[in-house]
Design a protein around this motif. Structure first.
Motif, PDB file in Angstrom:
ATOM      1  N   LEU A 170       0.844  -1.192   0.000  1.00 29.17           N
ATOM      2  CA  LEU A 170       0.000   0.000   0.000  1.00 29.17           C
ATOM      3  C   LEU A 170       0.884   1.248   0.000  1.00 29.17           C
ATOM      4  CD1 LEU A 170      -2.714  -1.325   2.433  1.00 29.17           C
ATOM      5  CD2 LEU A 170      -2.937  -0.960  -0.023  1.00 29.17           C
ATOM      6  N   GLU A 171       0.267   2.404  -0.111  1.00 30.15           N
ATOM      7  CA  GLU A 171       0.982   3.665  -0.286  1.00 30.15           C
ATOM      8  C   GLU A 171       1.412   4.222   1.068  1.00 30.15           C
ATOM      9  OE1 GLU A 171      -2.441   3.349  -1.100  1.00 30.15           O
ATOM     10  OE2 GLU A 171      -1.804   2.264  -2.891  1.00 30.15           O
ATOM     11  N   THR A 172       2.450   5.033   1.060  1.00 32.63           N
ATOM     12  CA  THR A 172       2.819   5.754   2.277  1.00 32.63           C
ATOM     13  C   THR A 172       1.918   6.979   2.405  1.00 32.63           C
ATOM     14  OG1 THR A 172       4.403   7.255   1.231  1.00 32.63           O
ATOM     15  CG2 THR A 172       5.236   5.088   1.921  1.00 32.63           C
ATOM     16  N   ALA A 173       1.877   7.547   3.609  1.00 34.01           N
ATOM     17  CA  ALA A 173       1.063   8.752   3.816  1.00 34.01           C
ATOM     18  C   ALA A 173       1.582   9.905   2.962  1.00 34.01           C
ATOM     19  CB  ALA A 173       1.060   9.121   5.300  1.00 34.01           C
ATOM     20  N   ALA A 174       2.920   9.987   2.809  1.00 38.53           N
ATOM     21  CA  ALA A 174       3.493  11.059   1.986  1.00 38.53           C
ATOM     22  C   ALA A 174       3.119  10.883   0.517  1.00 38.53           C
ATOM     23  CB  ALA A 174       5.012  11.079   2.143  1.00 38.53           C
ATOM     24  N   GLU A 175       3.106   9.629   0.046  1.00 37.37           N
ATOM     25  CA  GLU A 175       2.689   9.385  -1.345  1.00 37.37           C
ATOM     26  C   GLU A 175       1.243   9.822  -1.557  1.00 37.37           C
ATOM     27  OE1 GLU A 175       5.545   5.575  -2.556  1.00 37.37           O
ATOM     28  OE2 GLU A 175       3.657   5.208  -1.510  1.00 37.37           O
ATOM     29  N   ILE A 176       0.404   9.536  -0.583  1.00 42.26           N
ATOM     30  CA  ILE A 176      -1.007   9.931  -0.703  1.00 42.26           C
ATOM     31  C   ILE A 176      -1.128  11.455  -0.739  1.00 42.26           C
ATOM     32  CG2 ILE A 176      -3.255   9.925   0.490  1.00 42.26           C
ATOM     33  CD1 ILE A 176      -2.586   7.265  -0.885  1.00 42.26           C
ATOM     34  N   ARG A 177      -0.327  12.155   0.081  1.00 41.73           N
ATOM     35  CA  ARG A 177      -0.361  13.629   0.055  1.00 41.73           C
ATOM     36  C   ARG A 177       0.088  14.147  -1.316  1.00 41.73           C
ATOM     37  NH1 ARG A 177       1.889  13.021   5.250  1.00 41.73           N
ATOM     38  NH2 ARG A 177       3.972  13.658   4.551  1.00 41.73           N
ATOM     39  N   LYS A 178       1.094  13.502  -1.904  1.00 43.97           N
ATOM     40  CA  LYS A 178       1.556  13.896  -3.246  1.00 43.97           C
ATOM     41  C   LYS A 178       0.446  13.680  -4.283  1.00 43.97           C
ATOM     42  CE  LYS A 178       4.047  11.465  -6.279  1.00 43.97           C
ATOM     43  NZ  LYS A 178       5.123  10.715  -6.941  1.00 43.97           N
ATOM     44  N   MET A 179      -0.221  12.548  -4.182  1.00 42.00           N
ATOM     45  CA  MET A 179      -1.307  12.255  -5.132  1.00 42.00           C
ATOM     46  C   MET A 179      -2.424  13.286  -5.012  1.00 42.00           C
ATOM     47  SD  MET A 179      -1.518   8.151  -4.595  1.00 42.00           S
ATOM     48  CE  MET A 179      -0.026   7.171  -4.688  1.00 42.00           C
TER      49      MET A 179
END
Ligand SMILES: [Zn+2]
Length: 292
Positions: A170-179
């Motif tokens: 699954l994605e990291t929290a930082a990746e989700i913020r980038k998305m």
């Protein structure tokens, strides 16, 4: 002789539950052997209006093949070989946008491809395949899916963007913020390269999604051993997700029923540039580089 059909459903990880309910209505064609290996299991299902093909992306008994290891080229090739012109795909993404409810049914309008290791074209080394992707999903199917969702749910969002990640992690929290900064509102692992491969073979493709959880960092969900996000849903959220999954087959069939026989969308002419130039002929089998 295998049956011919022009409609197909690519079912997600909960699709096998529907198969159990269909019983003898579903005739197993089996995996189709293609130049790219075997496809996932395919069934022909007799509905009142017409037969529809049902392909189980992750296997027919549950979650046997995770998203990065699905043979997308074999699956799309197999459906094309069986005469399919229109595909509705179902997917259970997480919500990046907090305004989306868990259990909500959504028809995304665009996609961001963040996959990294999946073969994404039939045309390796061939100098063809420059195909516009706006709109990326078939507008005719999208309109019918949105109509069907409004009928069942009372509303349907516009403008959602599905970010497709490689997985299986699954994605990291930082990746989700980038998305989120890039306009992503949903995150999943399955629509790419499926949608692009369908367009390469001039097939219509549109997803309908049930939102199965909030993505990492969107809501406070402390780590719990043995549980993913789904296991951390409230009882009310879980009931909404289950209800959405039950509604999906009805919505898909309603959307198919609303389509006219003739396609007037851009999808069916995506290779016209190459046809006009004489780069490709009428038989789509000959467009593909089978040595890859
Ligand atoms: Zn189309």
């Amino acid at each position: 002789m295998q049956p011919k059909a022009c409609l197909a459903i690519i079912a997600g990880s909960q699709g096998f539950r529907w198969l159990d309910k269909l019983g003898k209505q579903a005739d197993r064609i089996g995996p189709v052997t293609t130049p790219f290996g075997n496809s996932a299991p395919i069934y022909s299902v007799a509905f009142s209006r017409q037969d529809i093909l049902l392909l189980f992306r992750h296997g027919e008994h549950g979650y046997e093949v995770s998203a990065p290891f699905v043979n997308y080229r074999a699956n799309i090739w197999a459906l094309k070989e069986l005469g399919v012109e229109r595909i509705i795909a179902w997917s259970g993404p997480g919500a990046i946008d907090r305004s989306i409810s868990v259990g909500e049914l959504v028809v995304p309008d665009d996609v961001i491809d963040e996959t990294r290791r999946r073969p994404g074209t039939f045309y390796e080394g061939l100098g063809i395949g420059f195909i516009r992707q706006n709109p990326v999903f078939c507008p005719e199917i999208a309109a019918q899916l949105k109509r069907a969702v409004i009928e069942k749910q009372g509303h349907c969002r516009d403008g959602d963007v599905y970010v497709c990640t490689e997985g299986p992690r699954l994605e990291t929290a930082a990746e989700i913020r980038k998305m989120a900064l890039c306009g992503g509102t949903l995150v999943g692992m399955t629509l790419c390269p499926e949608v692009f491969l369908a367009r390469e073979l001039e097939m219509c493709y549109c997803p309908v999604c049930y939102v199965s959880n909030y993505a990492e960092g969107v809501t406070e969900r402390p780590y719990t051993a043995g549980e993913l996000f789904e296991g951390m849903l409230t009882a009310e959220e879980k009931a909404k997700v289950d209800a959405a999954i039950v509604l999906l087959p009805e919505i898909i069939l309603e959307a198919f029923a609303g389509l006219s026989d003739e396609r007037t969308c851009p999808c069916c002419q995506s290779m016209e540039r190459y046809r006009m130039r004489g780069d490709i002929g009428d038989d789509w089998h000959t467009w593909i580089n089978k040595s890859t």
